[in-house]
Design a protein around this motif. Structure first.
Motif, short mmCIF file in Angstrom:
data_model
loop_
_atom_site.label_atom_id
_atom_site.label_comp_id
_atom_site.label_asym_id
_atom_site.label_seq_id
_atom_site.Cartn_x
_atom_site.Cartn_y
_atom_site.Cartn_z
N ILE A 13 0.82 -1.22 0.00
CA ILE A 13 0.00 0.00 0.00
C ILE A 13 0.85 1.27 0.00
N HIS A 14 2.15 1.14 0.31
CA HIS A 14 3.02 2.31 0.30
C HIS A 14 3.48 2.60 -1.14
N SER A 15 3.78 3.84 -1.39
CA SER A 15 4.40 4.22 -2.66
C SER A 15 5.64 5.05 -2.33
N ASN A 16 6.54 5.16 -3.29
CA ASN A 16 7.80 5.86 -3.05
C ASN A 16 7.79 7.17 -3.84
N LEU A 17 7.47 8.25 -3.14
CA LEU A 17 7.40 9.55 -3.79
C LEU A 17 8.74 9.96 -4.39
N ALA A 18 9.84 9.56 -3.73
CA ALA A 18 11.17 9.99 -4.16
C ALA A 18 11.50 9.58 -5.60
N VAL A 19 11.24 8.33 -5.95
CA VAL A 19 11.61 7.88 -7.30
C VAL A 19 10.76 8.57 -8.37
N TYR A 20 9.52 8.88 -8.04
CA TYR A 20 8.68 9.59 -9.00
C TYR A 20 9.15 11.03 -9.17
N ASN A 21 9.62 11.64 -8.07
CA ASN A 21 10.18 12.98 -8.16
C ASN A 21 11.43 12.99 -9.05
N LEU A 22 12.28 11.99 -8.86
CA LEU A 22 13.52 11.94 -9.65
C LEU A 22 13.21 11.86 -11.14
N ARG A 23 12.29 10.98 -11.50
CA ARG A 23 11.95 10.85 -12.93
C ARG A 23 11.32 12.14 -13.47
N ALA A 24 10.45 12.75 -12.66
CA ALA A 24 9.77 13.97 -13.10
C ALA A 24 10.75 15.11 -13.34
N CYS A 25 11.88 15.09 -12.63
CA CYS A 25 12.87 16.18 -12.76
C CYS A 25 13.87 15.95 -13.88
N ALA A 26 13.67 14.87 -14.62
CA ALA A 26 14.52 14.63 -15.80
C ALA A 26 13.62 14.40 -17.02
N PRO A 27 12.76 15.39 -17.35
CA PRO A 27 11.76 15.19 -18.40
C PRO A 27 12.35 14.92 -19.79
N ALA A 28 13.56 15.39 -20.04
CA ALA A 28 14.17 15.18 -21.36
C ALA A 28 14.43 13.70 -21.62
N TYR A 29 14.52 12.93 -20.54
CA TYR A 29 14.86 11.51 -20.69
C TYR A 29 13.71 10.61 -20.24
N ARG A 30 12.49 11.17 -20.28
CA ARG A 30 11.31 10.44 -19.77
C ARG A 30 11.17 9.06 -20.39
N ASP A 31 11.48 8.92 -21.68
CA ASP A 31 11.30 7.63 -22.35
C ASP A 31 12.39 6.63 -22.00
N SER A 32 13.46 7.10 -21.36
CA SER A 32 14.57 6.20 -21.01
C SER A 32 14.58 5.82 -19.54
N ILE A 33 13.70 6.45 -18.75
CA ILE A 33 13.71 6.22 -17.30
C ILE A 33 12.46 5.46 -16.89
N PHE A 34 12.64 4.36 -16.18
CA PHE A 34 11.53 3.51 -15.77
C PHE A 34 11.53 3.33 -14.25
#
Length: 554
Positions: A13-34
């Motif tokens: 039931i927990h989610s990890n806000l940190a990893v979603y923040n990291l991906r969101a802050c690198a929008p130029a590489y959105r298609d390469s980050i999972f």
């Protein structure tokens, strides 16, 4: 190039806000980050398989107190099957001792220290585009050809620069939504990592309101603010609370960690107007021993805190969760007992009795020798003893914690406990004696059903006290039916056959729902439990005395 951000959460039931923040802050590489979120309860082989099949050439793990050993083992095995993959780590469990982490785990390339949003963007650029060299990226400790290097720390990020990560809510179905409207803490509690970051920053209210409306429009069940002290800035707290009050959708609940002694009259008046269940408050008390509070550098006005808790409780619309920490300096067994009784007397909806954890990077870690503080080598680095508490006393407090969790925090024994406490020296003694009974009977290591917990409480009263089990049974039956219309009556409940005709007559006359329950107690008192009218805070059924026919006790 594929970069994987991996999170190993404590529960599904927990989610990890940190990893979603990291991906969101690198929008130029959105298609390469999972992103892949796992739990520490999953088989490691299952996680190894998923990461191996992902094809990631860079894997970054988010490291916390609950997953660090799990992550260590994963990385050690992953490097065997992915020898050419670069492994990175970030989070509070590695930030403060990055060099030691790299020395102990040669499979890891580097550690992102502190806030990782901008650091990760530059790392993504380094791996995908061949940008800055590692030596030029601030906020990392990395392994070079000539050894381990720590780069210059990175300045704190502006919160408004972090994009909103919940655009696709389907990714968070059946999981807790965590939201951050501020970062850092103005206080200096020695056991807490938040006190290290003195640069308290806030997300702009314009953005906060827009993002909260997103949750409200979609009727998200709960939004949990992760702000360390939500009400440390009065105008910010008031603006947020006014907004959720004015835009309440009747469903969404908002959770806040607050310092109750900071409440101002305007805030209290706002809280009083909230729909029952709209907000819930978590309030850290930790101790009422002033020497202890001074030692941990916690500035709390206990009189103001108690008054604020009482005031909020009087509103009858807000769940309050109060915290205590055992194992702090200058708090011996007797002193902790006083702290417990004081906080218990504030009548919180939940009382969390936690144990000091000596976190890496905290002031408490540095000061541990001064207090004779002995704690576990492995996470969660929990206290074993100190100059004021022996390990034996810690064990006794562990049993008190267990009994409080089962009997008080479950909310299933409210009326019974309120009555029972008066028969003991104090509230602490009730739970202390009950815990001792569990150990004596060998019950403490066994999983028990809810009904069995009721039966054990009666057994304890019969064997260890002079308290009437007949009177206790009445209250236990009341507490049981407050929660649910039982399919099977408890063994200690009074026979209802003499009252069946009167009950059915009343049901027909008043057109009582089949889901409701009517219980007639031994003194002839009849109570209707209506499960369609539950208390939004306790989830208890609405209970009211009713009058049956005159021969009901016949």
């Amino acid at each position: 190039m594929k970069i994987l951000l991996a999170a190993c959460n404590a529960k599904y039931i927990h989610s990890n806000l940190a990893v979603y923040n990291l991906r969101a802050c690198a929008p130029a590489y959105r298609d390469s980050i999972f992103i892949k979120e796992f739990t520490i309860n999953q088989p490691k082989d299952e996680i190894l398989k998923e990461i191996y099949l992902s094809g990631a050439e860079v894997v970054c793990f988010s490291c916390y107190i609950w997953n660090i050993s799990f992550v260590r083992e994963l990385i050690a095995d992953l490097k065997k099957i992915l020898p050419d993959t670069a492994f990175w780590a970030g989070g509070p469990e590695v930030s403060f001792h990055g060099e030691k982490f790299l020395e102990s785990l040669p499979q890891v390339t580097g550690v992102m220290t502190g806030e990782g949003e901008e650091t990760f963007r530059e790392l993504a650029d380094y791996y995908i585009q061949g940008g800055k060299s590692l030596k030029d990226i601030k906020g990392i400790v990395y392994r070079g050809e000539d050894g381990i290097h720590r780069n210059e720390p990175r300045s704190p990020v502006r919160l408004d620069s972090i994009p909103f990560v919940y655009g696709h809510l389907e990714d968070f179905e059946n999981r807790i939504i965590y939201y951050e409207s501020s970062r850092g803490c103005p206080f200096s509690c020695s056991y807490c990592l938040s006190s290290i970051d003195k640069k308290l920053r806030f997300r702009s209210l314009e953005l906060v309101k827009k993002e909260l409306q997103f949750f409200l429009d979609r009727r998200v069940p709960q939004v949990k603010f992760v702000d360390r002290t939500f009400n440390c800035r009065h105008d910010h707290a008031v603006a947020v609370w006014e907004y959720i009050l004015e835009h309440d959708n009747g469903v969404t609940n908002f959770h806040f960690e607050v310092s109750a002694d900071l409440f101002r009259e305007e805030e209290l008046q706002l809280l009083e107007r909230m729909r029952p269940g709209l907000v819930q408050l978590e309030i850290g008390v930790q101790s009422v021993n002033q020497d202890t509070l001074n030692a941990i550098r916690r500035k709390t006005d206990l009189k103001k805190l108690a008054a604020a808790v009482a005031r909020v409780r009087s509103f009858g619309n807000i769940h309050q969760h109060l915290d205590l920490i055992a194992g702090l300096p200058y708090e011996d067994y007797i002193s902790f007992r006083r702290s417990f009784n004081c906080v218990y007397g504030m009548k919180p909806d939940q009382l969390q009795l936690g144990f000091l954890k000596v976190l890496k990077g905290s002031a408490m870690e540095t000061e541990a020798p001064d207090y004779g503080l002995v704690y576990k080598n492995r996470e969660p680095y929990e206290v074993l003893s100190n100059r004021w508490l022996s390990y034996g006393e810690i064990l006794k407090l562990k049993m008190v914690e267990s009994m409080v969790e089962v009997y008080y925090n479950s909310g299933q024994f409210q009326n019974t406990l309120g009555w029972l406490t008066d028969f003991f020296e104090d509230a602490f003694s009730l739970y202390e004696n009950l815990g001792r009974f569990y150990e004596k009977k060998g019950y403490s290591e066994i999983s028990h059903s809810r009904m069995r917990r009721y039966e054990i409480l009666l057994e304890f009263l019969e064997e260890e006290t002079d308290i009437s089990t007949a009177e206790a049974s009445v209250r236990l039956v009341f507490d049981l039916y407050l929660r649910e219309n039982l399919k099977k009556r408890p063994s200690f409940a009074p026979d209802q056959k003499p009252f069946e005709k009167a009950v059915w007559a009343y049901r027909r006359e008043k057109e009582i729902s089949k889901t409701a329950h009517i219980e007639v107690f031994s003194d002839g008192t009849a109570v209707l439990f209506d499960y369609d009218r539950r208390d939004p805070l306790s989830n208890n059924a609405h209970a009211e005395k009713i009058s049956l026919s005159e021969n009901v006790c016949g």
